[in-house]
Design an enzyme around this catalytic site. Structure first.
Site, PDB file in Angstrom:
ATOM      1  N   ASP A 285       3.696  10.564  -1.248  1.00 46.37           N
ATOM      2  CA  ASP A 285       4.371   9.692  -0.297  1.00 46.37           C
ATOM      3  C   ASP A 285       3.365   8.844   0.483  1.00 46.37           C
ATOM      4  O   ASP A 285       2.243   9.275   0.725  1.00 46.37           O
ATOM      5  CB  ASP A 285       5.182  10.576   0.665  1.00 46.37           C
ATOM      6  CG  ASP A 285       6.294   9.799   1.350  1.00 46.37           C
ATOM      7  OD1 ASP A 285       6.473   8.612   1.052  1.00 46.37           O
ATOM      8  OD2 ASP A 285       6.973  10.391   2.208  1.00 46.37           O
TER       9      ASP A 285
ATOM     10  N   ARG B  97       3.466   2.429   3.219  1.00 51.42           N
ATOM     11  CA  ARG B  97       2.761   2.307   4.510  1.00 51.42           C
ATOM     12  C   ARG B  97       1.295   1.953   4.311  1.00 51.42           C
ATOM     13  O   ARG B  97       0.707   1.196   5.063  1.00 51.42           O
ATOM     14  CB  ARG B  97       2.895   3.603   5.314  1.00 51.42           C
ATOM     15  CG  ARG B  97       4.182   3.660   6.120  1.00 51.42           C
ATOM     16  CD  ARG B  97       4.502   5.044   6.556  1.00 51.42           C
ATOM     17  NE  ARG B  97       5.002   5.835   5.429  1.00 51.42           N
ATOM     18  CZ  ARG B  97       5.125   7.156   5.449  1.00 51.42           C
ATOM     19  NH1 ARG B  97       4.764   7.843   6.517  1.00 51.42           N
ATOM     20  NH2 ARG B  97       5.608   7.786   4.397  1.00 51.42           N
TER      21      ARG B  97
ATOM     22  N   ARG C  24       4.286  -3.835  -1.098  1.00 49.74           N
ATOM     23  CA  ARG C  24       4.466  -2.397  -1.345  1.00 49.74           C
ATOM     24  C   ARG C  24       4.016  -1.993  -2.746  1.00 49.74           C
ATOM     25  O   ARG C  24       3.447  -0.922  -2.939  1.00 49.74           O
ATOM     26  CB  ARG C  24       5.943  -2.029  -1.157  1.00 49.74           C
ATOM     27  CG  ARG C  24       6.418  -2.113   0.293  1.00 49.74           C
ATOM     28  CD  ARG C  24       7.913  -1.814   0.378  1.00 49.74           C
ATOM     29  NE  ARG C  24       8.219  -0.510  -0.168  1.00 49.74           N
ATOM     30  CZ  ARG C  24       8.047   0.640   0.497  1.00 49.74           C
ATOM     31  NH1 ARG C  24       7.612   0.632   1.731  1.00 49.74           N
ATOM     32  NH2 ARG C  24       8.334   1.785  -0.070  1.00 49.74           N
TER      33      ARG C  24
ATOM     34  N   HIS D 265       1.816   1.211  -4.594  1.00 53.51           N
ATOM     35  CA  HIS D 265       2.166   2.063  -5.735  1.00 53.51           C
ATOM     36  C   HIS D 265       1.076   2.025  -6.812  1.00 53.51           C
ATOM     37  O   HIS D 265       0.749   3.027  -7.419  1.00 53.51           O
ATOM     38  CB  HIS D 265       3.506   1.633  -6.341  1.00 53.51           C
ATOM     39  CG  HIS D 265       4.665   1.823  -5.400  1.00 53.51           C
ATOM     40  ND1 HIS D 265       4.859   2.984  -4.702  1.00 53.51           N
ATOM     41  CD2 HIS D 265       5.686   0.996  -5.042  1.00 53.51           C
ATOM     42  CE1 HIS D 265       5.947   2.874  -3.947  1.00 53.51           C
ATOM     43  NE2 HIS D 265       6.456   1.676  -4.131  1.00 53.51           N
TER      44      HIS D 265
ATOM     45  N   LEU E  24      -3.350  21.746 -19.501  1.00 54.67           N
ATOM     46  CA  LEU E  24      -2.549  21.393 -18.321  1.00 54.67           C
ATOM     47  C   LEU E  24      -1.189  20.814 -18.734  1.00 54.67           C
ATOM     48  O   LEU E  24      -1.119  19.938 -19.597  1.00 54.67           O
ATOM     49  CB  LEU E  24      -3.308  20.348 -17.482  1.00 54.67           C
ATOM     50  CG  LEU E  24      -2.561  19.808 -16.260  1.00 54.67           C
ATOM     51  CD1 LEU E  24      -2.508  20.848 -15.145  1.00 54.67           C
ATOM     52  CD2 LEU E  24      -3.216  18.533 -15.738  1.00 54.67           C
TER      53      LEU E  24
HETATM   54  C1  FPP Z   1       6.634   7.186  -2.147  1.00 54.83           C
HETATM   55  O1  FPP Z   1       5.945   6.310  -1.303  1.00 54.83           O
HETATM   56  C2  FPP Z   1       6.206   6.954  -3.506  1.00 54.83           C
HETATM   57  C3  FPP Z   1       7.027   6.649  -4.525  1.00 54.83           C
HETATM   58  C4  FPP Z   1       8.492   6.538  -4.431  1.00 54.83           C
HETATM   59  C5  FPP Z   1       6.476   6.379  -5.850  1.00 54.83           C
HETATM   60  C6  FPP Z   1       5.390   7.299  -6.248  1.00 54.83           C
HETATM   61  C7  FPP Z   1       4.738   6.767  -7.428  1.00 54.83           C
HETATM   62  C8  FPP Z   1       3.391   6.744  -7.603  1.00 54.83           C
HETATM   63  C9  FPP Z   1       2.419   7.291  -6.649  1.00 54.83           C
HETATM   64  C10 FPP Z   1       2.814   6.207  -8.825  1.00 54.83           C
HETATM   65  C11 FPP Z   1       3.349   6.976  -9.968  1.00 54.83           C
HETATM   66  C12 FPP Z   1       2.455   6.995 -11.043  1.00 54.83           C
HETATM   67  C13 FPP Z   1       2.796   7.289 -12.291  1.00 54.83           C
HETATM   68  C14 FPP Z   1       1.727   7.551 -13.226  1.00 54.83           C
HETATM   69  C15 FPP Z   1       4.177   7.349 -12.763  1.00 54.83           C
HETATM   70  P1  FPP Z   1       6.772   5.271  -0.443  1.00 54.83           P
HETATM   71  O2  FPP Z   1       6.879   4.011  -1.219  1.00 54.83           O
HETATM   72  O3  FPP Z   1       8.074   5.884  -0.054  1.00 54.83           O
HETATM   73  O4  FPP Z   1       5.853   5.084   0.790  1.00 54.83           O
HETATM   74  P2  FPP Z   1       6.348   4.758   2.273  1.00 54.83           P
HETATM   75  O5  FPP Z   1       7.121   5.968   2.735  1.00 54.83           O
HETATM   76  O6  FPP Z   1       5.070   4.569   3.006  1.00 54.83           O
HETATM   77  O7  FPP Z   1       7.184   3.523   2.206  1.00 54.83           O
END
Ligand code: FPP
Length: 257
Positions: A37, A41, A50, A54, A148
């Site tokens: 998460d 931010r 945003r 990611h 893994l």
């Molecule tokens: C939450 O942060 C994150 C997600 C919903 C996406 C997570 C995905 C990745 C870290 C990349 C995935 C990688 C692969 C290899 C599939 P948020 O966007 O909710 O952050 P915020 O709360 O700060 O807005």
């Protein structure tokens, strides 16, 4: 920063101080679940879109998976997209759906060489075909691998997963193949996405949010929970080792004394 003294990995903050990070000969969590998460931010703090957060989060996935593999963790489950994430703006959803492909296009070969088995946990019904295809290719290529177990939870929801299991059992009862009194925890668990995987020993959630957000609700009944304020793109293997150190200091009692 990190160095080894015997089987202890220590952080060397300065010449005098050696802070234990975790005991490599101690209890390493066999299954670690991660709620990644804080990407949004992280980007906002830098005045970036945003999706840049990611993308940066994807780099963190690479580092943490490598670190987990390096210390002998058997299973990692990464929460990449929840059943609730469809409520995000269309361009963000589209981008998130491209990330598995992008990640696997650069990483699959190396993961396969390292004997990593890649799997998707979740409902593929709503996923775009390119996302399903990328995951299918990775699952097929790595199916025989015994190292893994790397799971990506994609279009995953803990409640949906339990409802799916219950529906399958109800159908068997309706067909006369199963008696209601034969349903127990082990049988229900066989109908979850994680059927042949152990429950997580440790959950890591970044970015300061202290909740489960519908992640592995059944499987996390006795999981140790570890939260950090660090945003996922800033999360490093040193943070990861800190979580393991704290896990090693906890007494798991599973309801006993
Ligand atoms: C939450 O942060 C994150 C997600 C919903 C996406 C997570 C995905 C990745 C870290 C990349 C995935 C990688 C692969 C290899 C599939 P948020 O966007 O909710 O952050 P915020 O709360 O700060 O807005």
């Amino acid at each position: 920063m990190l160095e080894r003294i015997g089987h202890m990995l220590v952080r060397k903050a300065n010449q005098e101080e050696h802070r234990p990070v975790f005991d490599e000969a101690g209890d390493i969590p066999q299954h670690i679940a991660v709620i990644m998460d804080g990407n949004g931010r992280w980007a906002k703090k830098r005045n970036l879109a945003r999706i840049v957060g990611h993308r940066s989060g994807m780099q963190t996935v690479k580092e943490i998976v490598k670190a987990a593999d390096g210390i002998g963790v058997k299973t990692m489950t990464m929460y990449a997209f929840s059943t609730e994430n469809w409520k995000r703006p269309r361009d963000e959803v589209d981008y998130l759906m491209k990330l598995p492909q992008e990640f696997l296009s650069t990483e699959l070969e190396e993961l396969n060489e390292r004997n990593v088995r890649v799997r998707m946990l979740g409902n593929s019904d709503r996923l775009p075909s390119h996302t399903i295809e990328a995951m299918n290719i990775a699952e097929e290529r790595t199916r025989q691998n015994t190292g893994l177990q790397l799971n990506f939870a994609l279009n995953y929801g803990g409640r949906t997963e339990i409802v799916k299991a219950v529906t399958e059992l109800a159908r068997q009862v309706q067909a006369g193949e199963l008696k209601p009194e034969e349903i127990d925890e082990a049988l229900l668990a066989q109908h979850l996405y994680t059927r042949d995987l152990p429950d997580p020993d440790l959950l890591i959630r970044t970015s300061g949010e202290i909740r489960l957000s519908n992640f592995m609700l059944w499987q996390m009944a006795y999981t140790e929970l570890w939260f950090t304020d660090v945003l996922w793109p800033d999360f490093t293997k040193e943070h990861f080792f800190e979580a393991i150190a704290e896990y090693q200091g906890r007494a798991r009692r599973y309801g006993a004394v």
